[in-house]
Design an enzyme around this catalytic site. Sequence first.
Site, short mmCIF file in Angstrom:
data_model
loop_
_atom_site.label_atom_id
_atom_site.label_comp_id
_atom_site.label_asym_id
_atom_site.label_seq_id
_atom_site.Cartn_x
_atom_site.Cartn_y
_atom_site.Cartn_z
N GLU A 154 30.94 -33.99 -15.24
CA GLU A 154 30.46 -34.97 -16.23
C GLU A 154 31.58 -35.92 -16.65
O GLU A 154 31.33 -37.09 -16.95
CB GLU A 154 29.84 -34.23 -17.43
N GLY A 158 22.90 -27.93 -14.14
CA GLY A 158 21.84 -28.19 -15.11
C GLY A 158 20.49 -28.45 -14.46
O GLY A 158 19.52 -28.80 -15.14
N HIS A 199 35.81 -31.93 -14.99
CA HIS A 199 34.41 -31.52 -14.91
C HIS A 199 33.58 -32.67 -14.35
O HIS A 199 33.89 -33.84 -14.58
CB HIS A 199 33.88 -31.12 -16.30
N ASN A 213 31.01 -22.96 -20.70
CA ASN A 213 31.30 -24.36 -21.03
C ASN A 213 30.18 -24.83 -21.95
O ASN A 213 29.06 -25.06 -21.51
CB ASN A 213 31.34 -25.20 -19.74
N TRP A 214 30.51 -24.96 -23.23
CA TRP A 214 29.47 -25.33 -24.22
C TRP A 214 29.11 -26.81 -24.16
O TRP A 214 28.18 -27.23 -24.81
CB TRP A 214 29.94 -24.93 -25.62
N LYS A 215 29.91 -27.60 -23.43
CA LYS A 215 29.66 -29.05 -23.38
C LYS A 215 29.55 -29.57 -24.82
O LYS A 215 30.25 -29.06 -25.69
CB LYS A 215 28.43 -29.35 -22.52
N GLU A 236 32.03 -26.53 -8.50
CA GLU A 236 30.78 -26.88 -9.16
C GLU A 236 30.03 -27.92 -8.32
O GLU A 236 30.35 -29.11 -8.39
CB GLU A 236 31.06 -27.45 -10.56
N GLY A 254 24.62 -24.06 -19.59
CA GLY A 254 23.51 -23.79 -20.51
C GLY A 254 23.37 -22.33 -20.93
O GLY A 254 23.11 -22.03 -22.10
N SER A 279 24.17 -23.72 -12.69
CA SER A 279 22.91 -22.97 -12.86
C SER A 279 23.09 -21.46 -12.72
O SER A 279 22.24 -20.78 -12.16
CB SER A 279 21.85 -23.47 -11.87
P1 13P Z 1 24.81 -25.24 -15.99
O1 13P Z 1 25.18 -23.78 -15.95
O2 13P Z 1 24.05 -25.62 -17.21
O3 13P Z 1 24.17 -25.67 -14.69
O4 13P Z 1 26.19 -26.05 -16.09
C1 13P Z 1 27.21 -25.76 -15.21
C2 13P Z 1 28.43 -26.42 -15.67
O5 13P Z 1 28.53 -27.64 -15.69
C3 13P Z 1 29.54 -25.55 -16.13
O6 13P Z 1 30.71 -26.28 -16.33
#
Ligand code: 13P
Length: 235
Positions: free
Chosen positions: A87, A161, A85, A7-9, A155, A219, A197
């Site tokens: 976020e 993160g 997600h 997931n590149w966000k 998640e 990330g 993470s």
């Molecule tokens: P991280 O791997 O950066 O913790 O993010 C997880 C995430 O939100 C994947 O969708």
Amino acid sequence: MKIIAGNWKMNGTKENLIKMIHDLSELSTENKIILCVPFTMLDTDSGKISIGAQDVSQHAHGAYTGEVSAKMIADTGAKYVIVGHSECRQYHGDTNDTVRKKSAQALANGLTPIICVGETMDEKQAGKTMEIIESGVRESVPTDASADNIIIAYEPRWAIGAGLTPTREEIATAHTLIAKTLTEMGLDGAPVLYGASVKGSNAADIMSVTNVNGVLVGGASLKSDDFIPIITSVK
Ligand code: 13P
């Protein structure tokens, strides 16, 4: 075979994605690789790597400025979309109800929704983890889903993160509850990914936990030096 989804966000450019696809194309792996990237990159030629979006409108079309429909995502050639997600739940107010409607749009347009569920730190501390996970699955998955056209991602929101990961036991308990709930819903065998993470150093351990069918990586999916060790850590 595990599913390794990135997931590149809101990160990267088309040039970065082309480089990543090139680096991944040289890998020999039986794992399924999906890259969920910003809308602007969805039409990138990706070879054997599957491409997904990170959100979708709950509406089919119309006066919804700034939104992107499932039909438009499918039109780019993308096959997957992350829905709900944490976020989007946190910043855009997505609820289980919204997530179910968005997922139904995805299914109606031939996309596989990757439906995210998970508890916040407050919910965890209040002892509500299991309740949030189970209601997340029951209320976010549309009735017309089948085991082969949806993916669930667990998640834990407090770990995303943050460099924090739940214990193996916590992951196993959550994934076993999700698998049991899916079975009760007639969706036995739908894949369940773990996300928060994940990195090269913990991916194999996490994917060896019972009922973990793959990972959703934030990330550590942005650079091939970080992402490839996750993909190659398991068969
Ligand atoms: P991280 O791997 O950066 O913790 O993010 C997880 C995430 O939100 C994947 O969708």
